[in-house]
Write a protein that holds these residues in place. Structure first.
Motif, PDB file in Angstrom:
ATOM      1  N   MET A   1      -3.844  -0.707   2.116  1.00 18.69           N
ATOM      2  CA  MET A   1      -3.491   0.652   1.811  1.00 18.69           C
ATOM      3  C   MET A   1      -2.320   0.641   0.838  1.00 18.69           C
ATOM      4  O   MET A   1      -1.447  -0.218   0.902  1.00 18.69           O
ATOM      5  N   LEU A   2      -2.323   1.596  -0.016  1.00 18.74           N
ATOM      6  CA  LEU A   2      -1.361   1.639  -1.111  1.00 18.74           C
ATOM      7  C   LEU A   2       0.086   1.619  -0.643  1.00 18.74           C
ATOM      8  O   LEU A   2       0.926   0.934  -1.218  1.00 18.74           O
ATOM      9  N   TRP A   3       0.404   2.351   0.421  1.00 18.61           N
ATOM     10  CA  TRP A   3       1.818   2.440   0.799  1.00 18.61           C
ATOM     11  C   TRP A   3       2.391   1.124   1.270  1.00 18.61           C
ATOM     12  O   TRP A   3       3.585   0.926   1.211  1.00 18.61           O
ATOM     13  N   ASN A   4       1.578   0.197   1.731  1.00 14.36           N
ATOM     14  CA  ASN A   4       2.094  -1.118   2.133  1.00 14.36           C
ATOM     15  C   ASN A   4       2.731  -1.837   0.948  1.00 14.36           C
ATOM     16  O   ASN A   4       3.819  -2.395   1.067  1.00 14.36           O
ATOM     17  N   ALA A   5       2.066  -1.828  -0.194  1.00 13.03           N
ATOM     18  CA  ALA A   5       2.623  -2.464  -1.397  1.00 13.03           C
ATOM     19  C   ALA A   5       3.859  -1.714  -1.875  1.00 13.03           C
ATOM     20  O   ALA A   5       4.850  -2.326  -2.274  1.00 13.03           O
ATOM     21  N   LEU A   6       3.828  -0.398  -1.837  1.00  6.71           N
ATOM     22  CA  LEU A   6       4.976   0.396  -2.263  1.00  6.71           C
ATOM     23  C   LEU A   6       6.180   0.168  -1.353  1.00  6.71           C
ATOM     24  O   LEU A   6       7.315   0.057  -1.824  1.00  6.71           O
ATOM     25  N   LEU A   7       5.942   0.089  -0.034  1.00  5.94           N
ATOM     26  CA  LEU A   7       7.027  -0.207   0.909  1.00  5.94           C
ATOM     27  C   LEU A   7       7.615  -1.588   0.655  1.00  5.94           C
ATOM     28  O   LEU A   7       8.835  -1.761   0.641  1.00  5.94           O
ATOM     29  N   ALA A   8       6.764  -2.569   0.437  1.00  2.37           N
ATOM     30  CA  ALA A   8       7.202  -3.941   0.210  1.00  2.37           C
ATOM     31  C   ALA A   8       8.058  -4.046  -1.050  1.00  2.37           C
ATOM     32  O   ALA A   8       8.997  -4.845  -1.111  1.00  2.37           O
ATOM     33  N   ASP A   9       7.766  -3.214  -2.056  1.00  2.43           N
ATOM     34  CA  ASP A   9       8.514  -3.246  -3.312  1.00  2.43           C
ATOM     35  C   ASP A   9       9.735  -2.325  -3.296  1.00  2.43           C
ATOM     36  O   ASP A   9      10.427  -2.204  -4.305  1.00  2.43           O
ATOM     37  N   GLY A  10       9.992  -1.662  -2.162  1.00  2.00           N
ATOM     38  CA  GLY A  10      11.156  -0.785  -2.054  1.00  2.00           C
ATOM     39  C   GLY A  10      11.034   0.507  -2.838  1.00  2.00           C
ATOM     40  O   GLY A  10      12.036   1.087  -3.247  1.00  2.00           O
ATOM     41  N   GLU A  27      -9.552  -1.199  15.577  1.00  2.00           N
ATOM     42  CA  GLU A  27      -8.119  -1.353  15.352  1.00  2.00           C
ATOM     43  C   GLU A  27      -7.817  -1.255  13.865  1.00  2.00           C
ATOM     44  O   GLU A  27      -7.857  -2.227  13.135  1.00  2.00           O
ATOM     45  N   ILE A  28      -7.532  -0.064  13.417  1.00  2.00           N
ATOM     46  CA  ILE A  28      -7.160   0.162  12.029  1.00  2.00           C
ATOM     47  C   ILE A  28      -5.650   0.329  11.996  1.00  2.00           C
ATOM     48  O   ILE A  28      -5.109   1.271  12.568  1.00  2.00           O
ATOM     49  N   ARG A  29      -4.984  -0.582  11.318  1.00  2.00           N
ATOM     50  CA  ARG A  29      -3.526  -0.563  11.264  1.00  2.00           C
ATOM     51  C   ARG A  29      -3.054   0.175  10.017  1.00  2.00           C
ATOM     52  O   ARG A  29      -3.576  -0.023   8.932  1.00  2.00           O
ATOM     53  N   ALA A  30      -2.042   1.003  10.210  1.00  2.00           N
ATOM     54  CA  ALA A  30      -1.476   1.745   9.083  1.00  2.00           C
ATOM     55  C   ALA A  30      -0.579   0.865   8.233  1.00  2.00           C
ATOM     56  O   ALA A  30      -0.461   1.069   7.029  1.00  2.00           O
ATOM     57  N   PHE A  31       0.072  -0.132   8.864  1.00  2.00           N
ATOM     58  CA  PHE A  31       1.008  -0.996   8.150  1.00  2.00           C
ATOM     59  C   PHE A  31       0.589  -2.451   8.327  1.00  2.00           C
ATOM     60  O   PHE A  31       0.255  -2.882   9.414  1.00  2.00           O
TER      61      PHE A  31
END
Length: 59
Positions: A1-10, A27-31
């Motif tokens: 999911m897109l927000w995982n990469a965005l979170l990782a990059d701050g 089991e669908i994980r959001a993060f």
């Protein structure tokens, strides 16, 4: 999911998530990694079981 990469990059300051009590059966994980979040606001809508969670990303 897109927000995982965005979170990782701050690149994310705040998340707004709509949570429903419906079970999907898988089991669908959001993060994909641990996220350092602080719950800022929780809102329930009239005539709905859904919640809107507003989380602040801690740095």
């Amino acid at each position: 999911m897109l927000w995982n990469a965005l979170l990782a990059d701050g690149l994310v300051d705040e998340l707004h998530l709509m949570v429903s009590p419906t079970t999907l059966g898988a089991e669908i994980r959001a993060f994909t990694a641990a996220a350092n979040l602080r719950l800022f606001e929780c809102r329930r809508f009239d005539d709905s079981a859904n919640l809107q969670l507003r989380d602040i990303v801690r740095r």
